[in-house]
Design an enzyme around this catalytic site. Structure first.
Site, short mmCIF file in Angstrom:
data_model
loop_
_atom_site.label_atom_id
_atom_site.label_comp_id
_atom_site.label_asym_id
_atom_site.label_seq_id
_atom_site.Cartn_x
_atom_site.Cartn_y
_atom_site.Cartn_z
N ASP A 155 20.61 34.52 1.97
CA ASP A 155 21.01 33.34 2.28
C ASP A 155 21.87 32.86 0.96
O ASP A 155 21.66 33.32 -0.22
CB ASP A 155 20.10 32.19 2.95
CG ASP A 155 20.40 30.89 3.40
OD1 ASP A 155 19.98 30.40 4.22
OD2 ASP A 155 21.74 30.54 3.30
C1 GLC Z 1 23.00 27.79 3.89
C2 GLC Z 1 22.31 27.97 4.88
C3 GLC Z 1 22.69 28.91 6.03
C4 GLC Z 1 24.26 29.40 5.98
C5 GLC Z 1 24.80 29.69 4.52
C6 GLC Z 1 26.19 29.78 4.26
O1 GLC Z 1 22.40 27.53 2.76
O2 GLC Z 1 20.88 28.06 4.75
O3 GLC Z 1 22.23 28.92 7.31
O4 GLC Z 1 24.58 30.10 7.05
O5 GLC Z 1 24.34 28.60 3.58
O6 GLC Z 1 26.59 28.45 4.46
#
Ligand code: GLC
Length: 748
Positions: A280
């Site tokens: 993430d």
């Molecule tokens: C965010 C979220 C994730 C998302 C990613 C990209 O922090 O936790 O769900 O897909 O970053 O935006």
């Protein structure tokens, strides 16, 4: 530069040609291409493929692509820019490897669907699949070929703002809806131009954040992981989900981004997964904050050694893994496996053959897309109360007061995780009621409050005056979109601002009050339900919320949504969910509550059972609950047998009758309880559901079948098996009522 790339391409195709003479399968051909390309790559280029950027400067990005330092980007959505980026990658980097372009398309790209929690309320995988397909068609038209959805974290605590992105509290519902979304995003074939790779997230147990506070630690033992939190992800694997994303949380002390048990033992060894795993946002780097890694290099090493393939934005991999290889902290095979997973995905998506945006731009907000979104809202709205058939509004209502901060809030109505939706396209309830029913009713509109958190009550008197002039009042309340989603946890689940006072004052006029809630989570609306004649709940409905809700209010559409989460009476009851364990001291429905306890009551005079003195144990609305304008009757429940073996399949049949005056759709639900286990079991678990549409007065014989093998669970010895014994089964309209039968299972 070009000559190297041409030679490389020629070598790859010659090698493939020589191998493919034996009629290789498409997958085998891809594997050969992956291996051939991998053999041409330098270590730096391999680490470049493992690097995902969210660029701020496209020129800077181009320089890094030329150097082979970038495998994927997110948050670039301009098709011309994306094509330019691909041209640089294909024509100005040494090996011409295309870039994987990603974006969060969680519940729509331009045409915004109900938030996933709302889509789960439809209990309809087909509409969820259609919604994801529409999102993929629109997003791929701008060059996006990878999205970070479905979010299938089982969520049982509405203090956690990300419950909005989830499919709710139940593993089976989350698995069915999540798998449907995977199929919708990816379509029939990943290499089709409108296919976008799906991403099962957040792996794993992120929804169990302690206290419902986002990013907080979770403490989920392996057995509960396997019985509750992992099943939706296994369903995503079975649906062919192309990628996985690790979660921010540490579970039992181990951050998911470095958790080899889930990333390797479960995902790769048990589930035989060959897709790609991404962290993430900076979740690798954040393991330093967790106190799990000493520095960036340690974070990079622990991530890739645990099974992560690509790093989102924090760039520890590209900065440090070359040294890690030298230091023998990471094996080259580990890097090669990660890069294989990345290249395999790019080949599967057809990016080497078709890296440029081809879909015509006219797909955005296509009428068909808007209609699909409207149907999704119609099926997701939940009728929670309808005293004296207040709804649907009849022609006796000549003047309608439309009140509230959410009646005409086009931005808020779209809900969380809407980067590319445009509020100008949102059709609000006020717009729709005026346009569609303005010739039937005179509409008086007063916001009463400017926005959901507004504490300024100066507008309430005008709203009350409007109500006094009307035959009925529809008040739209709920949450601004910012109040749910990532990092937006709430300790108090009451309606924000002066919304509750607004409803109370409107109710005091004596006019019929219909409360419509648009929110990103289930809220503690006990008082508001009591003060209203009817309540309709629409988890942020998106672009087409207005027309769908208007048609429900005026009876053109009969609501059929069911709660995908349990509604608490007050915040302190959470986490509250139907599949709880019975405990040794289960509460009685008739427990004496706090206002009835005599003064100087003796210590044990009111019994010692598991419930809240000030709230009891029952929810405001149970999981699977939702009313209709008609009524349904369940009868004649029969089982194929009441004595089964572990190898059998159980057939359940019953009669469902529409006993009311409206055609309607019922979501029939089948729950099963394993009465005794080697470990304590939930009081019941959803095992089947089905939407059934019946005309007024119509009856239907319904049959549901469930293999006994689906009663397997991870028991005391951590074996996944059906334990012979006694079971109870319910079929009904929600998780708290229904026809019931007992049956037993014996070993073969
Ligand atoms: C965010 C979220 C994730 C998302 C990613 C990209 O922090 O936790 O769900 O897909 O970053 O935006």
């Amino acid at each position: 530069m070009k000559s190297i790339k041409l030679i490389a391409t020629a070598l790859i195709s010659v090698f493939i040609g020589s191998c493919s003479s034996q009629k290789e399968t498409p997958e085998a051909i891809i594997e050969n291409k992956v291996d051939s390309l991998l053999n041409l790559m330098t270590l730096e280029e391999k680490l470049g493929q493992m690097n995902q950027l969210s660029p701020y400067n496209l020129e800077e990005l181009a320089k890094r692509i030329r150097k082979g330092e970038v495998g994927s980007i997110l948050n670039v959505v301009n098709p011309e820019e994306i094509n330019k980026i691909q041209e640089v990658a294909l024509n100005e980097s040494r090996l011409g490897i295309p870039i994987l372009v990603a974006r969060d398309v969680i519940h729509g790209y331009k045409t915004i669907f109900p938030i996933p929690l709302g889509q789960a309320a439809t209990f309809n995988p087909e509409i969820a699949e259609q919604g994801a397909r529409v999102a993929a068609i629109e997003a791929s038209s701008d060059g996006i070929r990878w999205t970070f959805a479905p979010m299938i974290d089982v969520s049982r605590d509405p203090r956690w703002g990300r419950i909005a992105e989830s499919c709710g509290e139940d593993p089976y519902l989350s698995a069915v809806i999540g798998a449907a979304m995977v199929k919708g995003y990816q379509g029939e074939s990943l290499n089709a131009p409108t296919a976008i790779a799906a991403c099962a997230k957040h792996f794993v147990a992120y929804g169990a954040a302690e206290g419902g506070r986002d990013y907080n630690s979770t403490f989920i033992p392996e057995r509960v992981l396997r019985n509750v939190y992992l099943p939706p992800f296994k369903a995503a694997v079975d649906a062919g989900c192309a990628t996985f994303m690790t979660s921010f949380n540490d579970n039992d002390g181990v951050p998911s981004t470095a958790n080899s048990f889930v990333l390797k033992d479960v995902l790769r060894k048990e589930w035989k997964y060959d897709g790609m795993v991404v962290t993430d946002w900076a979740s690798a780097l954040e393991m330093i904050n967790h106190g799990f890694c000493t520095d960036e290099k340690d974070a990079a090493e622990k991530s890739v050694n645990a099974g992560v393939d690509m790093e989102m934005v924090s760039e520890t991999f590209i900065k440090h893994l070359k040294q890690s290889i030298t230091d023998k902290k990471v094996a080259m095979e580990t890097i090669d496996n990660a890069v294989r997973n990345i290249l395999r995905l790019k080949y599967r998506l057809g990016l080497f053959d078709n890296p440029y945006v081809v879909t015509p731009q006219s797909v955005k907000y296509a009428e068909k897309h808007l209609q699909t979104a409207r149907t999704a809202v119609e099926q997701s709205a939940i009728l929670l109360k309808n005293a004296n058939q207040t709804l649907p509004l009849t022609d006796k209502v000549k003047t309608l007061a439309v009140i509230g901060p959410m009646a005409d809030a086009p931005y808020e109505q779209m809900g969380t995780w809407v980067f590319d939706g445009e509020k100008a396209h949102t059709q609000t309830p006020l717009m729709a009621i005026k346009q569609m029913y303005g010739n039937q009713v005179k509409v008086i509109f007063e916001k009463g409050l400017e926005y959901s958190r507004d504490k300024n009550t100066k507008g309430i008197s005008r709203a009350v005056n409007a109500a006094r002039q009307a035959d009925a009042v529809v008040v739209f309340v709920g949450e601004e979109s910012i109040l749910s989603g990532e990092a937006h946890s709430l300790a108090n689940l009451n309606l924000q601002g002066a919304q509750s006072l607004l409803i109370k004052e409107l109710s005091a006029t004596g006019k019929p009050v219909i409360t419509v809630v648009m929110a990103g989570r289930q809220l503690a609306i006990t008082k508001e339900v009591e003060a209203s004649n009817a309540v309709l709940y629409s988890f942020h409905p998106g672009t087409m919320g207005g027309p769908a809700i208007a048609d429900i209010l005026f009876g053109k559409v009969n609501p059929s949504g069911k709660t995908p989460v349990t509604f608490p009476r007050i915040s302190g009851q959470v986490p509250i969910y139907y599949a709880q364990h019975n405990t040794g001291r289960p509460a009685n429905p008739t427990e004496m509550l706090i206002d009835d306890i005599p003064v100087e009551a003796g210590q044990t005079s009111i019994g010692c059972r598991s419930f809240y003195l000030d709230a009891g144990n029952s929810p405001l609305f149970p999981f699977g609950y939702g009313l209709s304008y008609t009524t349904f009757e369940y009868s004649s429940l029969t089982l194929s047998s009441e004595k089964l073996t572990t190898q059998d399949s159980l057939s359940v049949s019953f009669t469902l009758k529409n006993t009311g005056h409206y055609d309607g759709t019922e979501v029939v639900q089948l729950y099963i309880q394993d009465k005794t286990g080697s470990v304590t079991r939930p009081v019941k678990e959803l095992k089947r559901f089905q939407r059934i549409t019946l005309k007024a007065g119509e009856s239907k014989q319904v049959s549901l079948s469930i293999p006994v093998s689906e009663l397997a669970f991870w028991g005391y010895d951590m074996k996944f098996e059906v334990e012979p014994g006694d079971f109870r089964l319910w079929v009904g309209t929600n998780s708290s009522e229904g026809l019931t039968k007992d049956f037993s299972v014996s070993a073969l």
